[in-house]
Design a protein around this motif. Structure first.
Motif, mmCIF file in Angstrom:
data_model
loop_
_atom_site.group_PDB
_atom_site.id
_atom_site.type_symbol
_atom_site.label_atom_id
_atom_site.label_comp_id
_atom_site.label_asym_id
_atom_site.label_seq_id
_atom_site.Cartn_x
_atom_site.Cartn_y
_atom_site.Cartn_z
ATOM 1 N N LYS A 35 36.678 48.509 35.418
ATOM 2 C CA LYS A 35 37.484 48.093 34.145
ATOM 3 C C LYS A 35 35.958 47.836 33.528
ATOM 4 O O LYS A 35 35.055 47.286 33.582
ATOM 5 C CB LYS A 35 37.713 46.477 34.792
ATOM 6 C CG LYS A 35 36.874 45.264 34.762
ATOM 7 C CD LYS A 35 37.742 44.569 35.488
ATOM 8 C CE LYS A 35 37.321 43.214 35.626
ATOM 9 N NZ LYS A 35 37.168 42.065 37.006
ATOM 10 N N SER A 207 30.841 40.773 43.399
ATOM 11 C CA SER A 207 29.416 41.519 43.297
ATOM 12 C C SER A 207 28.873 40.255 43.806
ATOM 13 O O SER A 207 27.413 40.578 44.512
ATOM 14 C CB SER A 207 28.987 41.759 41.826
ATOM 15 O OG SER A 207 29.789 42.614 41.507
ATOM 16 N N SER A 225 29.919 44.399 38.332
ATOM 17 C CA SER A 225 28.826 44.166 37.773
ATOM 18 C C SER A 225 27.618 44.804 38.614
ATOM 19 O O SER A 225 26.535 45.028 38.081
ATOM 20 C CB SER A 225 28.745 42.815 37.439
ATOM 21 O OG SER A 225 28.853 41.898 37.881
HETATM 22 C C1 PLP Z 1 36.660 42.614 38.232
HETATM 23 C C2 PLP Z 1 37.467 42.315 39.170
HETATM 24 C C3 PLP Z 1 35.932 42.104 40.609
HETATM 25 C C4 PLP Z 1 34.739 42.948 40.480
HETATM 26 O O1 PLP Z 1 33.951 41.536 39.922
HETATM 27 P P1 PLP Z 1 32.817 41.649 39.909
HETATM 28 O O2 PLP Z 1 32.018 40.562 40.017
HETATM 29 O O3 PLP Z 1 31.869 42.418 38.398
HETATM 30 O O4 PLP Z 1 31.870 42.025 41.178
HETATM 31 C C5 PLP Z 1 36.839 41.820 41.995
HETATM 32 N N1 PLP Z 1 37.853 42.085 41.885
HETATM 33 C C6 PLP Z 1 38.713 41.224 40.583
HETATM 34 C C7 PLP Z 1 40.132 41.252 40.872
HETATM 35 C C8 PLP Z 1 38.364 41.812 39.254
HETATM 36 O O5 PLP Z 1 38.784 41.600 38.372
#
Ligand code: PLP
Length: 236
Positions: A35, A207, A225
């Motif tokens: 995303k 993450s 991230s």
């Molecule tokens: C954005 C998102 C992630 C990833 O998050 P990070 O902390 O950047 O790894 C995982 N799961 C969902 C549902 C998300 O919206």
């Protein structure tokens, strides 16, 4: 650090956590959460060997998808909240929906999959904390029971397991009880042997806390991230 270097590092951490959990590293899928990430950098993750990607908005992915069509064997999962009126569009764009959180949405997805003559793999998103804002179906709710019952007759859906986003805690250890709770719920549902419902997938860990999630039985970690760098929070 490049996307490829980040992925190499995450693979090592996944392998170590898998070893601690007594499972093979291959049993844990690293989903690249792309995303807000532009297609060019998504392609770097593909070139580094990742094949499963998570996007959280239908519209955003609709805009990026044409630029990503060349990644033929990439699998795109919707992991964000989906409104029923976008179910058809979601089924057109994604190979799987990992954020099914109501009987109504399940019905709409089933209808759309039927029209396209395909079977849609889904995960049920569970709310393991008590925060009002988080999406997902509460673990011990009548709604979850209704959803499980209604899905047994939705022939174009294939339930593969559960997904959760636990409440955020500074210390990743804070997520452990929630991950454990999801695994126990998975085991409880699996033991009911409901038709059309498989429970092999536990999508948990991001993450911040994916190692703890793997120790608690995660089969899919959703990493954004740590692969692509910090997101522009205005867009996320
Ligand atoms: C954005 C998102 C992630 C990833 O998050 P990070 O902390 O950047 O790894 C995982 N799961 C969902 C549902 C998300 O919206």
């Amino acid at each position: 650090m490049s996307v490829a270097e980040n992925i190499a590092h995450i693979r090592e951490r996944v392998a170590r956590a898998a070893r601690r959990a007594g499972v093979s590293a291959d049993s844990v899928t690293i989903m690249a959460v792309s995303k807000t990430v532009e297609p060019e950098r998504i392609r770097h993750a593909y070139e580094a060997g990742l094949r499963v990607f998570g996007e959280n908005r239908v519209q955003e992915f609709a805009e990026k998808a044409p630029a990503l069509a060349g990644l033929a064997d990439a699998r795109w999962h919707l992991i964000g909240h989906l409104q029923s009126n976008k179910a058809k569009k979601a089924v057109e764009l994604f190979q799987a929906v990992d954020s099914v959180d109501s009987p109504r949405l399940a019905e709409k997805l089933n209808q759309a999959a039927e029209q396209m003559d395909r079977t849609l793999p889904i995960l049920i998103e569970i709310k393991v904390g008590n925060e009002e804002s988080k999406s997902g179906i509460p673990a011990d709710s009548a709604e979850l029971d209704d959803l499980l019952k209604s899905i047994t007759s939705l022939e174009h859906l294939q339930v593969r397991g559960l997904m959760t986003v636990p409440p955020f805690t500074e210390d990743p250890e804070g997520a452990r009880p929630y991950f454990r709770r999801l695994r126990e719920l998975r085991d409880a549902i699996a033991s009911r042997k409901l038709p059309r419902i498989e429970m092999e997938t536990l999508s948990m860990g991001m993450s911040h806390d994916f190692e703890v999630a793997i120790e608690e039985g995660s089969t899919c970690v959703r990493v954004g991230s740590s692969i692509f760098g910090a997101r522009d929070t205005a867009k996320a």
